[in-house]
Design a protein around this motif. Structure first.
Motif, mmCIF file in Angstrom:
data_model
loop_
_atom_site.group_PDB
_atom_site.id
_atom_site.type_symbol
_atom_site.label_atom_id
_atom_site.label_comp_id
_atom_site.label_asym_id
_atom_site.label_seq_id
_atom_site.Cartn_x
_atom_site.Cartn_y
_atom_site.Cartn_z
ATOM 1 N N CYS A 283 0.872 -1.170 0.000
ATOM 2 C CA CYS A 283 0.000 0.000 0.000
ATOM 3 C C CYS A 283 0.911 1.222 0.000
ATOM 4 N N ASP B 65 -1.185 -4.173 -5.568
ATOM 5 C CA ASP B 65 -0.784 -3.036 -4.742
ATOM 6 C C ASP B 65 -1.891 -1.968 -4.789
ATOM 7 N N VAL B 66 -2.073 -1.284 -3.682
ATOM 8 C CA VAL B 66 -3.049 -0.207 -3.593
ATOM 9 C C VAL B 66 -2.301 1.107 -3.456
ATOM 10 N N GLU C 269 -8.369 6.053 -3.929
ATOM 11 C CA GLU C 269 -7.546 4.850 -4.004
ATOM 12 C C GLU C 269 -7.619 4.247 -5.401
#
Length: 166
Positions: A87, A120-121, A160
């Protein structure tokens, strides 16, 4: 609009902190005018703080160069980035006012996103009334996940993006 700008995007080091801060201040002054305050965090950062951030092992920073001139920068902060379970915060994203609208921002986003693995963020915050920023981020696949108020009293949106986004 082309996907990349007539610039070179390269990694930044602590030695670039002064130039990064100059571009950051110029870019965020427009935001300060929009929100009626110069107390927003990017305008309060010092060269020493920025250089220290660029030296952190969990920060990857990229700059857009037009010849010898820095015209934009972005920082990607986070552990385990590129693992598929990381993240990362996309932070202090800045483009010099005279270089805006020419693909520089898109080139910086593409370079930062290239560090990510599937899963992945990436998250970021931007002013709730910053329509140009919101359009760019939404085109890049970011979606609103929350709202908050910063230390200057500015309403921010948290956005996001899950990587990869198609």
């Amino acid at each position: 609009m082309p996907s990349t700008a007539p610039c070179v995007v390269a990694e930044l080091t602590a030695g670039d902190a002064g130039e990064v801060l100059t571009v950051q201040y110029a870019a965020y002054l427009a935001e300060a005018r929009r929100y009626g305050t110069t107390e927003i965090p990017p305008l309060r950062e010092t060269v020493a703080e920025l250089a220290a951030d660029l030296e952190r092992p969990d920060v990857r920073a990229f700059g857009a160069w037009a010849g010898a001139r820095l015209i934009g920068s972005v920082r990607l902060r986070g552990d385990r980035v590129g693992t598929g379970s990381g993240c990362a915060e996309l932070a202090r994203y800045s483009v010099a006012p005279d270089a805006q609208g020419h693909g520089v921002g898109r080139a910086l986003l593409e370079r930062a996103h290239a560090e990510l693995a599937a899963g992945d963020v990436t998250w970021l915050v931007t002013g709730a009334r910053s329509e140009e920023n919101l359009r760019l981020y939404r085109r890049a696949g970011y979606e609103e996940t929350g709202r908050l108020v910063d230390s200057a009293g500015v309403e921010l949106l948290r956005l996001e993006r899950l990587s990869p986004w198609t």
